[in-house]
Design a protein around this motif. Structure first.
Motif, PDB file in Angstrom:
ATOM      1  N   GLU A  88     -39.850  25.077  -6.950  1.00  0.00           N
ATOM      2  CA  GLU A  88     -39.594  25.927  -5.790  1.00  0.00           C
ATOM      3  C   GLU A  88     -38.101  26.231  -5.613  1.00  0.00           C
ATOM      4  OE1 GLU A  88     -43.168  23.280  -4.779  1.00  0.00           O
ATOM      5  OE2 GLU A  88     -41.132  22.976  -5.584  1.00  0.00           O
ATOM      6  N   THR A  89     -37.843  27.290  -4.856  1.00  0.00           N
ATOM      7  CA  THR A  89     -36.499  27.596  -4.385  1.00  0.00           C
ATOM      8  C   THR A  89     -36.414  27.146  -2.934  1.00  0.00           C
ATOM      9  OG1 THR A  89     -36.206  29.503  -5.851  1.00  0.00           O
ATOM     10  CG2 THR A  89     -34.841  29.432  -3.864  1.00  0.00           C
ATOM     11  N   THR A 152     -36.665  35.158   0.161  1.00  0.00           N
ATOM     12  CA  THR A 152     -36.127  34.668  -1.115  1.00  0.00           C
ATOM     13  C   THR A 152     -36.316  33.176  -1.328  1.00  0.00           C
ATOM     14  OG1 THR A 152     -33.974  34.601  -0.010  1.00  0.00           O
ATOM     15  CG2 THR A 152     -34.387  36.457  -1.480  1.00  0.00           C
ATOM     16  N   ASP A 154     -38.769  29.590  -0.936  1.00  0.00           N
ATOM     17  CA  ASP A 154     -40.138  29.092  -0.771  1.00  0.00           C
ATOM     18  C   ASP A 154     -40.244  28.080   0.356  1.00  0.00           C
ATOM     19  OD1 ASP A 154     -41.190  30.482  -3.122  1.00  0.00           O
ATOM     20  OD2 ASP A 154     -39.987  29.062  -4.284  1.00  0.00           O
ATOM     21  N   ALA A 155     -39.163  27.356   0.615  1.00  0.00           N
ATOM     22  CA  ALA A 155     -39.175  26.307   1.631  1.00  0.00           C
ATOM     23  C   ALA A 155     -37.774  26.151   2.192  1.00  0.00           C
ATOM     24  CB  ALA A 155     -39.662  24.982   1.032  1.00  0.00           C
ATOM     25  N   LEU A 179     -37.364  33.135   4.600  1.00  0.00           N
ATOM     26  CA  LEU A 179     -38.528  32.394   4.106  1.00  0.00           C
ATOM     27  C   LEU A 179     -39.599  33.364   3.627  1.00  0.00           C
ATOM     28  CD1 LEU A 179     -39.204  29.479   6.626  1.00  0.00           C
ATOM     29  CD2 LEU A 179     -39.173  29.267   4.126  1.00  0.00           C
ATOM     30  N   ARG A 180     -40.217  33.043   2.515  1.00  0.00           N
ATOM     31  CA  ARG A 180     -41.345  33.874   2.085  1.00  0.00           C
ATOM     32  C   ARG A 180     -42.509  33.659   3.045  1.00  0.00           C
ATOM     33  NH1 ARG A 180     -45.354  30.830   0.291  1.00  0.00           N
ATOM     34  NH2 ARG A 180     -44.940  28.824  -0.735  1.00  0.00           N
ATOM     35  N   GLY A 183     -44.243  30.239   3.674  1.00  0.00           N
ATOM     36  CA  GLY A 183     -43.343  29.180   3.203  1.00  0.00           C
ATOM     37  C   GLY A 183     -43.233  28.066   4.221  1.00  0.00           C
TER      38      GLY A 183
END
Length: 247
Positions: A88-89, A152, A154-155, A179-180, A183
């Motif tokens: 994850e990003t 941009t 994921d968490a 946050l996506r 997310g």
């Protein structure tokens, strides 16, 4: 691709200078944001904060549940609260000296990316020195004006930050934006003391020019912003709140 290259690819605008252990992505030099934030902007304050967080990081695994160990672990084990599986990003907003950043780095592995962001330069200097992970990069960011593009990350981990921002609504809007959809987010904020002791914590907040949170304050705010699966727990003087970003 290096962590720096991956971070730059997520920015709304390319940085003027890509050198150094961290990127400075703050427009201008923000003025004072209160006495407590001013303390974290100093080398002495950053060192003291690093020492306190470091003690908890070393002992949390050994504190019995009856003495609050489970709650202590819920603060430090932010990677578990975020449900990270690897790759994850993650944005570690208000990363401080990098204590939680290092846990996040281990959780996402080499395929992931952890962005450690803070407004304090002394904090970032400590974090960059003590975080030898290829999947981590650091940047100076303003929580009310995040330089990342929409959806941009994921968490997001945001521990002990929201009590310092001048405009809470703006910061939460920025957090929601980057946050996506769906997310995960993990927050920790200072809590008001219960009952008649609240007057004492209100004085502390005024002296430090910071914001303390009562029961349900942050949780209800997140729900109004469309966050789901909101869960709040009390850790003595800290409230731990987890949520899922709007879809």
């Amino acid at each position: 691709m290096s962590a720096r290259d991956r971070l730059v690819a997520l920015l709304a605008e390319p940085p003027a200078d890509r050198g150094g252990p961290w990127l400075d992505l703050v427009e201008g030099r923000p003025g004072s944001r209160g006495r407590l934030q001013d303390a974290w902007e100093s080398t002495t304050g950053a060192g003291g904060y690093d020492g306190v967080l470091g003690i908890g990081d070393r002992v949390e695994a050994y504190v019995p549940d009856l003495l609050g160990g489970s709650l202590l672990r819920s603060f430090y084990r932010v990677d578990e609260r975020l449900g990270l599986a690897g790759g994850e990003t993650v944005l570690d907003l208000a990363c401080g000296p990098g204590t939680l950043t290092r846990r996040l780095a281990r959780a996402v592995g080499r395929r992931g990316l952890v962005i450690g962001a803070d407004l304090s330069e002394p904090m970032l200097e400590r974090a960059a020195r003590s975080t030898p992970f290829a999947q981590v990069d650091f940047a100076r960011m303003d929580a009310m004006d995040l330089p990342l593009r929409d959806a941009t990350v994921d968490a997001l981990s945001c521990s002990l930050c929201l009590h310092l921002v001048p405009d809470l609504a703006t910061s939460l809007a920025e957090i929601t934006r980057v946050l996506r959809p769906g997310g995960s987010a993990a927050f920790a904020v200072p809590a008001h003391a219960p009952g008649p002791l609240r007057a004492f914590s209100e004085v502390l907040a005024q002296v430090g020019q910071a914001r303390f949170f009562g029961p349900g304050d942050l949780a209800s705010t997140l729900r109004r912003r469309g966050f789901s699966e909101v869960r709040e727990r009390s850790l003595g003087g800290i409230r731990v709140v987890d949520a899922v970003a709007p879809v």
